[in-house]
Scaffold this motif. Structure first.
Motif, PDB file in Angstrom:
ATOM      1  N   ALA A 250       8.563 -11.812  45.827  1.00 47.20           N
ATOM      2  CA  ALA A 250       9.943 -12.251  46.040  1.00 47.20           C
ATOM      3  C   ALA A 250      10.664 -12.298  44.695  1.00 47.20           C
ATOM      4  O   ALA A 250      10.170 -12.913  43.745  1.00 47.20           O
ATOM      5  N   ILE A 251      11.807 -11.643  44.633  1.00 46.81           N
ATOM      6  CA  ILE A 251      12.576 -11.541  43.391  1.00 46.81           C
ATOM      7  C   ILE A 251      13.946 -12.159  43.612  1.00 46.81           C
ATOM      8  O   ILE A 251      14.656 -11.798  44.568  1.00 46.81           O
ATOM      9  N   GLY A 252      14.331 -13.076  42.754  1.00 46.74           N
ATOM     10  CA  GLY A 252      15.625 -13.716  42.880  1.00 46.74           C
ATOM     11  C   GLY A 252      16.767 -12.802  42.473  1.00 46.74           C
ATOM     12  O   GLY A 252      16.617 -11.947  41.599  1.00 46.74           O
ATOM     13  N   HIS A 253      17.925 -12.992  43.118  1.00 52.71           N
ATOM     14  CA  HIS A 253      19.119 -12.197  42.805  1.00 52.71           C
ATOM     15  C   HIS A 253      20.300 -12.867  43.485  1.00 52.71           C
ATOM     16  O   HIS A 253      20.160 -13.412  44.595  1.00 52.71           O
ATOM     17  N   PRO A 254      21.503 -12.851  42.882  1.00 51.18           N
ATOM     18  CA  PRO A 254      22.657 -13.534  43.489  1.00 51.18           C
ATOM     19  C   PRO A 254      23.320 -12.778  44.634  1.00 51.18           C
ATOM     20  O   PRO A 254      24.308 -13.266  45.195  1.00 51.18           O
ATOM     21  N   ALA A 255      22.818 -11.623  45.024  1.00 49.07           N
ATOM     22  CA  ALA A 255      23.455 -10.840  46.087  1.00 49.07           C
ATOM     23  C   ALA A 255      23.492 -11.630  47.391  1.00 49.07           C
ATOM     24  O   ALA A 255      22.621 -12.461  47.662  1.00 49.07           O
ATOM     25  N   SER A 256      24.498 -11.351  48.212  1.00 44.18           N
ATOM     26  CA  SER A 256      24.633 -12.049  49.493  1.00 44.18           C
ATOM     27  C   SER A 256      23.681 -11.508  50.546  1.00 44.18           C
ATOM     28  O   SER A 256      23.359 -12.200  51.515  1.00 44.18           O
ATOM     29  N   GLN A 257      23.223 -10.268  50.359  1.00 38.12           N
ATOM     30  CA  GLN A 257      22.308  -9.644  51.312  1.00 38.12           C
ATOM     31  C   GLN A 257      20.911  -9.556  50.708  1.00 38.12           C
ATOM     32  O   GLN A 257      20.731  -9.142  49.553  1.00 38.12           O
ATOM     33  N   ALA A 258      19.912  -9.941  51.487  1.00 38.69           N
ATOM     34  CA  ALA A 258      18.524  -9.769  51.079  1.00 38.69           C
ATOM     35  C   ALA A 258      18.089  -8.330  51.351  1.00 38.69           C
ATOM     36  O   ALA A 258      18.411  -7.763  52.404  1.00 38.69           O
ATOM     37  N   HIS A 259      17.382  -7.746  50.411  1.00 38.47           N
ATOM     38  CA  HIS A 259      16.821  -6.404  50.563  1.00 38.47           C
ATOM     39  C   HIS A 259      15.325  -6.550  50.778  1.00 38.47           C
ATOM     40  O   HIS A 259      14.639  -7.185  49.972  1.00 38.47           O
ATOM     41  N   ILE A 260      14.827  -5.948  51.857  1.00 41.18           N
ATOM     42  CA  ILE A 260      13.445  -6.174  52.278  1.00 41.18           C
ATOM     43  C   ILE A 260      12.743  -4.837  52.475  1.00 41.18           C
ATOM     44  O   ILE A 260      13.249  -3.956  53.185  1.00 41.18           O
ATOM     45  N   TYR A 261      11.574  -4.683  51.854  1.00 39.89           N
ATOM     46  CA  TYR A 261      10.726  -3.520  52.048  1.00 39.89           C
ATOM     47  C   TYR A 261       9.324  -3.997  52.432  1.00 39.89           C
ATOM     48  O   TYR A 261       8.786  -4.921  51.808  1.00 39.89           O
ATOM     49  N   LEU A 262       8.758  -3.350  53.439  1.00 40.74           N
ATOM     50  CA  LEU A 262       7.371  -3.588  53.831  1.00 40.74           C
ATOM     51  C   LEU A 262       6.668  -2.243  53.929  1.00 40.74           C
ATOM     52  O   LEU A 262       7.262  -1.250  54.379  1.00 40.74           O
ATOM     53  N   GLY A 263       5.408  -2.208  53.525  1.00 37.11           N
ATOM     54  CA  GLY A 263       4.701  -0.945  53.662  1.00 37.11           C
ATOM     55  C   GLY A 263       3.348  -0.959  52.997  1.00 37.11           C
ATOM     56  O   GLY A 263       2.857  -1.997  52.547  1.00 37.11           O
TER      57      GLY A 263
END
Length: 429
Positions: A250-263
Motif C-alpha cells: 500500500a502506497i500513500g498518495h493524495p489522489a482522490s481515486q485509489a489505483h488497484i492492481y492484483l496479479g
C-alpha cells in the motif's frame, strides 16, 4: 457512399480472414531469422528488425539502459545527423520508428516500394543498423528528457502503482527492475555503446517484412539488412522468475481515486494453456461490459467506471493482472469483491453460455487484427520473435473454438492461484 465504403471494408476483412496469412520463414547467410508476408494490394513495404534487447537484458544496477539505447539509436547514423535523417525520410514519404519493451527492441521502416523511394529509405535503415552515432550531446539530451519524464511519471498514481506492481511481481528478476531518475542519472554513453555492441547483432536479430514484394526481393532486402550487422551471438535469458508469492503493498498518495492492481506471474508466450486462458479471461474481465468483474464491481455496486483483467505472456512468465480505480474509501470493499469474483471463477469456470459468447467475440473480431499491413507486421514479428508456429494466425480461430469449459477451469487452476496474488494499492484509505 459511406455504406459502400463500409461494405467494401467488410469484404476486404472477410477476404483476408478467409484467404489466411502465409508466413514464409528462412535464415540469412549472417544468421538472422526472417519472416515474410507478401501483401500485393498496396505499393508499400513495412519492415521491422527486432533484437532480444529489451529491459529484461538491463544489467543489474542499470535499469533503463535498454530503453535509452533504443531511444538514441536512430538519432544520427552513417553520414547523416538526426536532422538529415528526418529530412530525407520526409522527402521520401517514409517513416522510421520502433521501440523497446520488456523483451525486445525494434527498428521499423515504412516506405513506398517505388524504386526511387524504396532504395534510399532502406539505405537509411541500413545506416541505423550499421553505424549509429550515439552522439554525446544527443545522448545527454535524451538522458535528461528520460529523467524528466520519470520524475513526472512518479507524481502520477497510475505510474507509481504500475512500477510498484512489477517490482512486487518479480522480486530479484529483471522484469521487476524499474528505471528511476537516479538509475538513469548513472548511465553513461559507454554503457549504451557496450549494450549495443553486446545485443544488436545478426544472431540476436529477426527481420519481418510485409508488403508488395516477391520472395526474391524480400530475400535480397533481408540479406542487405542482416549483412550490415556483426555476426554476434544470441542473448542468454536470465533464470526464470520465482514462483508466485502473495504480497500486499500500500502506497500513500493524495489522489482522490485509489489505483488497484492484483496479479501474479502466469504464462510465457507459446504455452499450450494460452488459448484456454484467453477464452476464459474474456468472461472474467476481458470482455468489457459482459465480463463478470464489470457486472459485479461496476454495474451492481458502482465501485469503478472500468475494471479489467488480462494475461500478458512474455518470453518468460508474463503477468496476469486485474486493474481498477475507485474512491479511496471504497478500495478495501472493491478488492474484496474482485477477489470474490476471481475465487468463484477459478473454482467453477465459465458457463456454457459464457463460453459460447467468448468464442464468438474472439473469433469474430480476429480479422480486425489483420486489417492493415501495420497490424499484420506486428503479428508476424511477434510470431517470429517468440517462436510461435508459422500457421498461428491461420489456426487462431480454430484454437479458440476448440476450447472447452473444463480446459478453462483447469488452466486457471494451474496459473491463477488466488492465495498467491500480489495486491498493490496507491491512494487507498
Amino acid at each position: 457512399m459511406k455504406r459502400l465504403l463500409t461494405a467494401a471494408f467488410t469484404l476486404i476483412v472477410a477476404a483476408t480472414a478467409q484467404a489466411g496469412v502465409t508466413i514464409e520463414q528462412w535464415t540469412t547467410g549472417n544468421g538472422t531469422r526472417v519472416n515474410f508476408v507478401a501483401a500485393p494490394t498496396l505499393p508499400m513495404l513495412d519492415v521491422q528488425v527486432d533484437f532480444a534487447a529489451g529491459s529484461m537484458f538491463d544489467p543489474e544496477g542499470k535499469p533503463g539502459l535498454a530503453a535509452l539505447t533504443r531511444g538514441v539509436l536512430d538519432l544520427g547514423a552513417g553520414a547523416r545527423d538526426e536532422t538529415a535523417i528526418a529530412e530525407q525520410l520526409a522527402d521520401l514519404g517514409a517513416q522510421l520508428g520502433g521501440s523497446a519493451d520488456t523483451d525486445r527492441a525494434s527498428v521499423a521502416l515504412r516506405t513506398l516500394t517505388d524504386k526511387d523511394k524504396l532504395e534510399p529509405a532502406l539505405a537509411v535503415l541500413r545506416d541505423v543498423l550499421r553505424s549509429p552515432h550515439f552522439d554525446p550531446a544527443i545522448f545527454e539530451r535524451e538522458k535528461a528528457r528520460t529523467i524528466a519524464g520519470l520524475k513526472d511519471a512518479m507524481t502520477r498514481p497510475d505510474s507509481i502503482a504500475g512500477k510498484a506492481f512489477w517490482e512486487a511481481l518479480y522480486p530479484g528478476h529483471p522484469y521487476g527492475r524499474q528505471a528511476t531518475p537516479e538509475s538513469i542519472a548513472t548511465l553513461t554513453r559507454d554503457d549504451v555503446v557496450a549494450f549495443h555492441d553486446r545485443l544488436y547483432n545478426a544472431a540476436n536479430a529477426q527481420i519481418s517484412l510485409v508488403g508488395q514484394l516477391t520472395r526474391p526481393q524480400a530475400e535480397a532486402i533481408a540479406e542487405q539488412l542482416s549483412s550490415v550487422l556483426p555476426a554476434g551471438t544470441a542473448a542468454e535469458l536470465p533464470a526464470a522468475p520465482a514462483p508466485a508469492s502473495a504480497a500486499v503493498k500500500a502506497i500513500g498518495h493524495p489522489a482522490s481515486q485509489a489505483h488497484i492492481y492484483l496479479g501474479l506471474p502466469a504464462i510465457e508466450r507459446g504455452h499450450p494453456d494460452y488459448f484456454p486462458l484467453l477464452v476464459g479471461n474474456y468472461t472474467l474481465g476481458g470482455g468489457g461490459f459482459v465480463s463478470r468483474l464489470v457486472k459485479e464491481v461496476r454495474d451492481k455496486r458502482g465501485f469503478a467506471y472500468s475494471v479489467y483483467s488480462y494475461f500478458a505472456p512474455l518470453r518468460q512468465a508474463g503477468p496476469f493482472q486485474i486493474g481498477l480505480q475507485t474512491q479511496r474509501k471504497q478500495a478495501r470493499e472493491a478488492i474484496r469483491v474482485v477477489r470474490s469474483v476471481l475465487d468463484e471463477f477459478v473454482a467453477q469456470g465459465p458457463s456454457e453460455e459464457e463460453l459460447a459468447a467468448a468464442k464468438a467475440n474472439l473469433s469474430g473480431s480476429f480479422p480486425l487484427r489483420l486489417d492493415s499491413n501495420a497490424k499484420l507486421l506486428a503479428n508476424v514479428a511477434a510470431i517470429g520473435f517468440y517462436g510461435l508456429p508459422a500457421d498461428y494466425l491461420d489456426r487462431y480461430r480454430e484454437k479458440v473454438e476448440a476450447v472447452t469449459a473444463a480446459e478453462v477451469k483447469a488452466a486457471f487452476a494451474r496459473h491463477v492461484v488466488p492465495g498467491k496474488l500480489v495486491t498493490v494499492t496507491v491512494a487507498a484509505d
